[in-house]
Design a protein around this motif. Structure first.
Motif, PDB file in Angstrom:
ATOM      1  N   SER A  78       0.884  -1.242  -0.025  1.00 48.48           N
ATOM      2  CA  SER A  78      -0.023  -0.012   0.037  1.00 48.48           C
ATOM      3  C   SER A  78       0.854   1.171   0.039  1.00 48.48           C
ATOM      4  N   HIS A 109     -12.515  -7.861  -1.321  1.00 50.24           N
ATOM      5  CA  HIS A 109     -10.904  -7.888  -1.399  1.00 50.24           C
ATOM      6  C   HIS A 109     -10.629  -9.217  -2.351  1.00 50.24           C
ATOM      7  N   TYR A 114      -6.837  -0.427  -3.459  1.00 47.72           N
ATOM      8  CA  TYR A 114      -7.876  -1.051  -2.677  1.00 47.72           C
ATOM      9  C   TYR A 114      -7.681  -2.521  -2.108  1.00 47.72           C
ATOM     10  N   THR A 148      -7.362  -3.028   1.772  1.00 50.30           N
ATOM     11  CA  THR A 148      -8.360  -4.086   2.362  1.00 50.30           C
ATOM     12  C   THR A 148      -7.636  -5.428   3.052  1.00 50.30           C
TER      13      THR A 148
END
Length: 180
Positions: A57, A123, A162, A166
């Motif tokens: 991320s 996810h 995302y 997640t």
């Protein structure tokens, strides 16, 4: 047909093969009843996976900043390559863990359980779909097809981010229920 066209066709074939093979292999390993006996060390892998998703991320966010705000192509390339390598490491850890350990059930109740499953299901579904997008984005960038690269990353970046975020949320929500 030129060598470049043949090389591109081979690369695109590999992207298609990997985009189908990765989810199938993961599904098969998740479905096996007889787990491999790899030792107790595998029970530490969910924590490693949580760290990998966090680092992925961060790499994606900083890669976005590097290209959009700083126009630093070299840093953008390095950070995205790191994110791709982390994704490969995630896959190895994830497959190893699920081949050796039983799945952990979420133990929360009420709204938290619903939130957990919304994050988990979205996810999983998006992680399957993002594989070909990521591979195509890298293929276009490495091949110097920057127009195509820019078009596909408009979709790839938010989905990949995302999925990685997640992944961290799902890990944090289920981590109290891991058995060691």
């Amino acid at each position: 047909m030129s060598k470049i066209d043949l090389k591109h066709k081979k690369s695109l074939l590999w992207i298609k093969v990997l985009s189908v093979a990765i989810p199938l292999i993961v599904a098969v390993l998740l479905g096996i009843q007889q787990k491999l006996d790899l030792g107790d060390w595998v029970y530490n892998l969910p924590h490693v996976i949580g760290v990998i998703n966090t680092l992925t991320s961060l790499c994606l966010i900083f890669a976005f900043i590097a290209i959009k705000l700083k126009k630093n192509v070299a840093l953008h390339r390095k950070l995205n390559t790191a994110a791709l390598l982390l994704g490969a490491l995630f896959l190895v850890c994830y497959v190893t863990y699920h081949a050796a350990a039983p799945s952990t059930a979420y133990g929360g109740e009420g709204v938290f359980k619903s939130v957990y499953y919304v994050f988990l299901i979205s996810h999983i579904v998006l992680s399957i779909g993002v594989v070909p997008l990521v591979l195509m984005a890298f293929f276009y960038a490495w091949s110097g097809m920057f127009g195509k690269h820019k078009k596909i990353v408009k979709y790839t970046f938010p989905i990949w981010l995302y999925v990685s975020v997640t992944g961290v949320i799902v890990y944090l929500m289920i981590s109290p229920y891991y058995q060691f």
